[in-house]
Write a protein that holds these residues in place. Structure first.
Motif, PDB file in Angstrom:
ATOM      1  N   LEU A  51      63.094 -48.874  30.628  1.00 54.54           N
ATOM      2  CA  LEU A  51      62.678 -47.572  31.150  1.00 54.54           C
ATOM      3  C   LEU A  51      61.919 -46.782  30.091  1.00 54.54           C
ATOM      4  N   ALA A  52      62.412 -46.818  28.849  1.00 55.96           N
ATOM      5  CA  ALA A  52      61.770 -46.098  27.754  1.00 55.96           C
ATOM      6  C   ALA A  52      60.360 -46.614  27.502  1.00 55.96           C
ATOM      7  N   GLU A  53      60.193 -47.915  27.563  1.00 52.73           N
ATOM      8  CA  GLU A  53      58.882 -48.520  27.345  1.00 52.73           C
ATOM      9  C   GLU A  53      57.880 -48.096  28.412  1.00 52.73           C
ATOM     10  N   ARG A  54      58.395 -47.739  29.597  1.00 48.51           N
ATOM     11  CA  ARG A  54      57.514 -47.251  30.672  1.00 48.51           C
ATOM     12  C   ARG A  54      57.253 -45.754  30.549  1.00 48.51           C
ATOM     13  N   GLY A  55      57.809 -45.130  29.498  1.00 54.57           N
ATOM     14  CA  GLY A  55      57.556 -43.713  29.259  1.00 54.57           C
ATOM     15  C   GLY A  55      58.604 -42.777  29.812  1.00 54.57           C
ATOM     16  N   PHE A  83      58.633 -47.784  19.470  1.00 57.18           N
ATOM     17  CA  PHE A  83      58.057 -47.210  20.683  1.00 57.18           C
ATOM     18  C   PHE A  83      56.756 -46.466  20.367  1.00 57.18           C
ATOM     19  N   ALA A  84      56.765 -45.694  19.267  1.00 57.94           N
ATOM     20  CA  ALA A  84      55.588 -44.897  18.908  1.00 57.94           C
ATOM     21  C   ALA A  84      54.387 -45.789  18.612  1.00 57.94           C
ATOM     22  N   LEU A  85      54.614 -46.862  17.880  1.00 61.55           N
ATOM     23  CA  LEU A  85      53.528 -47.777  17.539  1.00 61.55           C
ATOM     24  C   LEU A  85      52.992 -48.505  18.767  1.00 61.55           C
ATOM     25  N   GLU A  86      53.863 -48.641  19.774  1.00 57.38           N
ATOM     26  CA  GLU A  86      53.436 -49.273  21.032  1.00 57.38           C
ATOM     27  C   GLU A  86      52.749 -48.271  21.963  1.00 57.38           C
TER      28      GLU A  86
END
Length: 363
Positions: A51-55, A83-86
């Protein structure tokens, strides 16, 4: 019914009709919490991670909080950096805020605040302004940043500008900004706004504002009223300072220990004050160590005084370093002043403070 059956039933009830998007994310958040509570932590974190990776901001914040609790802030920072680098939206600002809370990570925090601003995160200017206002040498930069945040429509910036002026003792300048913040419906400023009114001698208005904050159960209202009363020569209509300090202690109000300790010390109740200063030091208030050091020095307990001077320095309190330098000089320990000077410089002490310590070395 097992936890699995309950979750399956809820899924069938809500999602067989094909409802997706935010509604599905909310359901998955609830699932992740339940899985964590029944000790299926790896599965919970896997759901939160996706979920976090989807924002999904809620998922990211929960995941970071869980990681802090389980593995500490360093692991959480590593996760947020990934996450920030992605390019996950909001991750750079979240990382900056986490690093800003850790003494010694300010340079890295600033890098990520600037990254968040370059990404156009709408909350980045306000948060960066708050970060800057913790450094007295960057007051003008903090002021300019918060003004920009206000101009682009962040309602929190007006309250933070007001707090900055209040902390600097410029109560007249703080007043219109508190008024703007209250008009914008930012109730969180009510306790400090009331203290500002009291500092301007507008006690009746201050008490009315505190009553409003108390009725709305705004965090910090109880402590703010105690502080208003403690600065006054008279009890308020709702009671005396100690009653409200005790109530704030019972509420576990953040930051209550230090001002209560100061009030107790001012009333000659030193032993009680020491207990609350010690509690405040454990809570991370750097000034508590300096006040304890001064008390123990006054009592000729130089061993404990020195322990707290050093603890104050370790917490980043420049004033503790300067006062410690005087303590060493008065006890003919000029040879120890070099490490205090070095520590003060590392903390970003002003040239005036550095010169004061250097003069003691030459005395």
């Amino acid at each position: 019914m097992s936890e699995y059956d309950r979750l399956k039933s809820e899924w069938d009830e809500n999602f067989t009709s094909g409802v997706l998007g935010d509604c599905r994310d909310s359901f998955l958040l609830r699932v992740s919490r339940r899985l964590w509570n029944v000790n299926l932590k790896s599965l919970s974190k896997s759901i939160l991670g996706r979920l976090a990776e989807r924002g999904n901001r809620d998922a990211r914040e929960i995941l970071v909080d869980l990681t802090v609790d389980e593995k500490g802030s360093d692991q959480a920072a590593d996760l947020l950096q990934k996450f920030a680098l992605e390019g996950v939206p909001g991750a750079a600002l979240h990382l900056a805020d986490l690093l800003a809370e850790s003494y010694g990570s300010r340079e890295v925090a600033e890098k990520w605040y600037r990254a968040a601003m370059s990404e156009g995160d709408p909350a980045a200017l306000n948060n960066f302004g708050c970060f800057l206002r913790e450094d007295d040498a960057r007051f003008a930069e903090a002021e300019s940043t918060l003004l920009q945040a206000f101009q682009i429509g962040d309602p929190l910036a007006s309250g933070n500008l007001a707090r900055m002026y209040f902390d600097a003792g410029d109560f007249d300048k703080a007043l219109p900004w508190f008024s703007k913040s209250v008009q914008l419906g930012v109730d969180s400023v009510l306790p400090v706004a009331a203290r500002n009114l009291a500092a301007l001698g507008r006690g009746k208005e201050a008490e009315e504002m505190i009553r409003d904050a108390l009725s709305k159960e705004v965090p910090g209202a109880t402590l703010a009223y105690a502080q208003i009363l403690s600065a006054s020569s008279e009890d308020g209509s709702l009671g005396n300072p100690e009653e409200w300090f005790r109530e704030a202690v019972n509420e576990s109000a953040p930051g209550v220990s230090f001002p209560f300790a100061c009030w107790l010390e001012s009333r000659g109740r030193e032993e009680e004050a020491i207990a609350f200063y010690e509690a405040s030091a454990r809570e991370g208030e750097p000034n508590a160590h300096l006040n304890l050091a001064i008390i123990y020095e006054r009592r000729d307990n130089f061993r404990l005084a020195e322990i707290h001077f050093q603890a104050g320095m370790a917490s980043g309190d420049v004033k503790a370093a300067v006062t410690y330098a005087h303590f060493l000089a008065e006890n003919d320990r000029q040879d120890d002043l070099g490490r205090v000077l070095e520590g003060a410089r590392k903390m970003g002490a002003s040239e005036r403070d550095v010169s004061e310590i250097r003069d003691l070395m030459d005395f």
